[in-house]
Design a protein around this motif. Structure first.
Motif, mmCIF file in Angstrom:
data_model
loop_
_atom_site.group_PDB
_atom_site.id
_atom_site.type_symbol
_atom_site.label_atom_id
_atom_site.label_comp_id
_atom_site.label_asym_id
_atom_site.label_seq_id
_atom_site.Cartn_x
_atom_site.Cartn_y
_atom_site.Cartn_z
ATOM 1 N N UNK A 159 0.795 -1.225 0.000
ATOM 2 C CA UNK A 159 0.000 0.000 0.000
ATOM 3 C C UNK A 159 0.824 1.271 0.000
ATOM 4 N N UNK A 160 2.116 1.173 0.377
ATOM 5 C CA UNK A 160 2.913 2.387 0.542
ATOM 6 C C UNK A 160 3.871 2.658 -0.608
ATOM 7 N N UNK A 161 3.822 1.860 -1.706
ATOM 8 C CA UNK A 161 4.666 2.141 -2.856
ATOM 9 C C UNK A 161 4.996 0.887 -3.641
ATOM 10 N N UNK A 162 5.657 1.054 -4.804
ATOM 11 C CA UNK A 162 6.036 -0.094 -5.631
ATOM 12 C C UNK A 162 7.012 -1.004 -4.897
ATOM 13 N N UNK A 163 6.866 -2.322 -5.104
ATOM 14 C CA UNK A 163 7.651 -3.271 -4.325
ATOM 15 C C UNK A 163 7.937 -4.542 -5.116
ATOM 16 N N UNK A 164 9.060 -5.178 -4.770
ATOM 17 C CA UNK A 164 9.442 -6.466 -5.346
ATOM 18 C C UNK A 164 9.947 -7.354 -4.216
ATOM 19 N N UNK A 165 9.535 -8.626 -4.244
ATOM 20 C CA UNK A 165 10.006 -9.594 -3.251
ATOM 21 C C UNK A 165 10.985 -10.557 -3.902
ATOM 22 N N UNK A 182 14.495 -20.992 3.964
ATOM 23 C CA UNK A 182 13.785 -20.165 2.995
ATOM 24 C C UNK A 182 13.935 -18.715 3.422
ATOM 25 N N UNK A 183 14.490 -17.893 2.549
ATOM 26 C CA UNK A 183 14.744 -16.492 2.871
ATOM 27 C C UNK A 183 13.998 -15.582 1.913
ATOM 28 N N UNK A 184 13.649 -14.416 2.404
ATOM 29 C CA UNK A 184 12.898 -13.456 1.609
ATOM 30 C C UNK A 184 13.289 -12.047 2.005
ATOM 31 N N UNK A 185 13.354 -11.148 1.013
ATOM 32 C CA UNK A 185 13.480 -9.725 1.297
ATOM 33 C C UNK A 185 12.573 -8.961 0.343
ATOM 34 N N UNK A 186 11.740 -8.101 0.889
ATOM 35 C CA UNK A 186 10.879 -7.236 0.094
ATOM 36 C C UNK A 186 11.478 -5.838 0.085
ATOM 37 N N UNK A 187 11.751 -5.330 -1.109
ATOM 38 C CA UNK A 187 12.158 -3.937 -1.279
ATOM 39 C C UNK A 187 10.922 -3.128 -1.672
ATOM 40 N N UNK A 188 10.632 -2.073 -0.921
ATOM 41 C CA UNK A 188 9.556 -1.146 -1.263
ATOM 42 C C UNK A 188 10.126 0.258 -1.361
ATOM 43 N N UNK A 189 9.861 0.933 -2.469
ATOM 44 C CA UNK A 189 10.198 2.353 -2.589
ATOM 45 C C UNK A 189 8.938 3.119 -2.226
#
Length: 384
Positions: A159-165, A182-189
């Motif tokens: 909801x707060x901006x474009x993002x990729x996981x 299992x690892x994950x990182x979400x980048x949100x601008x």
């Protein structure tokens, strides 16, 4: 655009073991979700394709992240006059990243920073890791450390901006570590002009986990960081030996060149006093951060007077590694032909303490089966 829905994806093809990291994505919209463009960034020597995701928010800020190492390759922010510049060191081709680099913008794991002598004991068993930073283990080790693998990627709805996981499945025994992870990182601008990184991991065996982003910043987008001013919300640091490994002692910063808490200071004014082995003089130490409100706070501010740019680091982590690019020596050439000489960039890596598995007095970093490792860090891009 269709309605967002929660969908669970495996982080590894052909592996049935999974421990419930849920990816929220916009089904079928990977190529054209607002604010995200997916493009090719070339291929690795193995022939594996590397993708680049360009995130743009409503204010015109841009963040670029590639799948190789889940790496932040560029970060464009405005100065006091509204002029944009890339403030994150990096390279213009995946070939240069694969050839070797000092973790520029990479997602680092399974354990960022150092583990002494490449060993730790867990459940009565001693695990041996790569000593890729002799005599110690550094940033997850050798060729299967997480900065050197190609992560899977999926555009996600935020909801707060474009993002990729970005997701990665690390097999039991990889780089000497126990457990399937299992690892994950979400980048949100975000539309509030921050780069938000949300990390998560699960395991089927007890395992040390300590993740960070290793971006090198230069708020001018050129030259050195010697004129940058820094504040760190820390009254103490973990003492290091001559190889930068913690001794186990936690010492006060007061009356030392490590004190950026009493008042902000110009980084270049203190480099000689900070010490280090010649010619690699400068800062490379872990700060013990003051507890933040509700476990999340601004822990550092980096600013540069001529551009007016101000970078705030916000996190829920207990430590921050401050590094002044001491080992950059001009042999690497980045974007636009910029040769990365000593002090071209500055790192502010949010983390648990180095070598925590070998120090009972440090915060615990062991992730257990049934638990989910979660942490969040933001780079806030402001103007003074």
């Amino acid at each position: 655009m269709g309605a967002a829905r929660a969908t669970v994806y495996h982080a590894s093809d052909g592996n049935d073991w999974y421990n419930g990291i849920e990816l929220v994505c916009e089904e079928g919209m990977e190529e054209d979700m607002a604010g995200v463009i997916k493009s090719s960034f070339g291929k690795l020597k193995s022939g594996v394709a590397v993708d680049l995701y360009t995130l743009t928010n409503k204010n015109g800020l841009v963040a670029k992240i590639m799948t190789f190492g889940a790496t932040l390759t560029e970060l464009h922010a405005p100065d006091k006059d509204g002029k944009m510049a890339n403030i994150c060191l990096g390279f213009d081709s995946v070939e240069k990243y694969e050839k070797g680099h000092p973790y520029m913008g990479s997602t680092v794991g399974r354990y960022c920073n150092r583990i002494g002598k490449g060993r730790f004991t867990l459940g009565g068993k001693t695990y041996k890791l790569a000593t890729n930073n002799p005599p110690n283990h550094l940033h997850g080790g050798g060729p299967k450390a997480w900065d050197k693998v190609n992560w899977k990627a999926q555009i996600v709805a935020r909801p707060d901006g474009p993002a990729v996981q970005f997701t990665y499945f690390s097999k039991d025994g990889e780089e000497g570590y126990p457990g399937n992870v299992n690892a994950s990182v979400i980048y949100t601008l975000t539309e509030a002009n921050t780069v938000k990184m949300e990390y998560a991991a699960t395991t089927d065996k007890p395992c040390p986990i300590n993740l960070t982003n290793h971006a090198y910043f230069n708020l001018k987008g050129k030259g050195t960081i010697l004129d940058h001013e820094l504040y760190i919300a820390a009254k103490s640091y973990t003492e290091g030996d001559e190889d930068l490994l913690p001794t186990g002692k936690i010492l006060p910063v007061v009356d030392t060149p490590y004190d950026f808490f009493a008042q902000p200071a110009i980084v270049g004014d203190r480099l000689l006093a900070a010490g280090g082995k010649e010619p690699n003089i400068g800062y490379d130490l872990n700060y013990v951060l003051l507890p933040g409100a509700k476990g999340y706070a601004t822990v550092a501010r980096l600013s540069e007077a001529t551009t007016g740019r101000l970078l705030e680091i916000r996190t829920d982590q207990p430590g921050l590694q401050f590094y002044t690019g001491n080992f950059l020596d001009g042999t690497l050439t980045g974007k636009g032909g910029w040769k990365y000489v000593q002090y071209s960039g500055i790192c502010l890596e949010t983390q648990h303490f180095p070598d925590s598995p070998n120090h009972k007095n440090f915060p615990n970093t062991i992730l257990m089966p049934g638990q989910t490792y979660r942490t969040r860090t933001e780079y806030a891009l402001l103007v003074k």
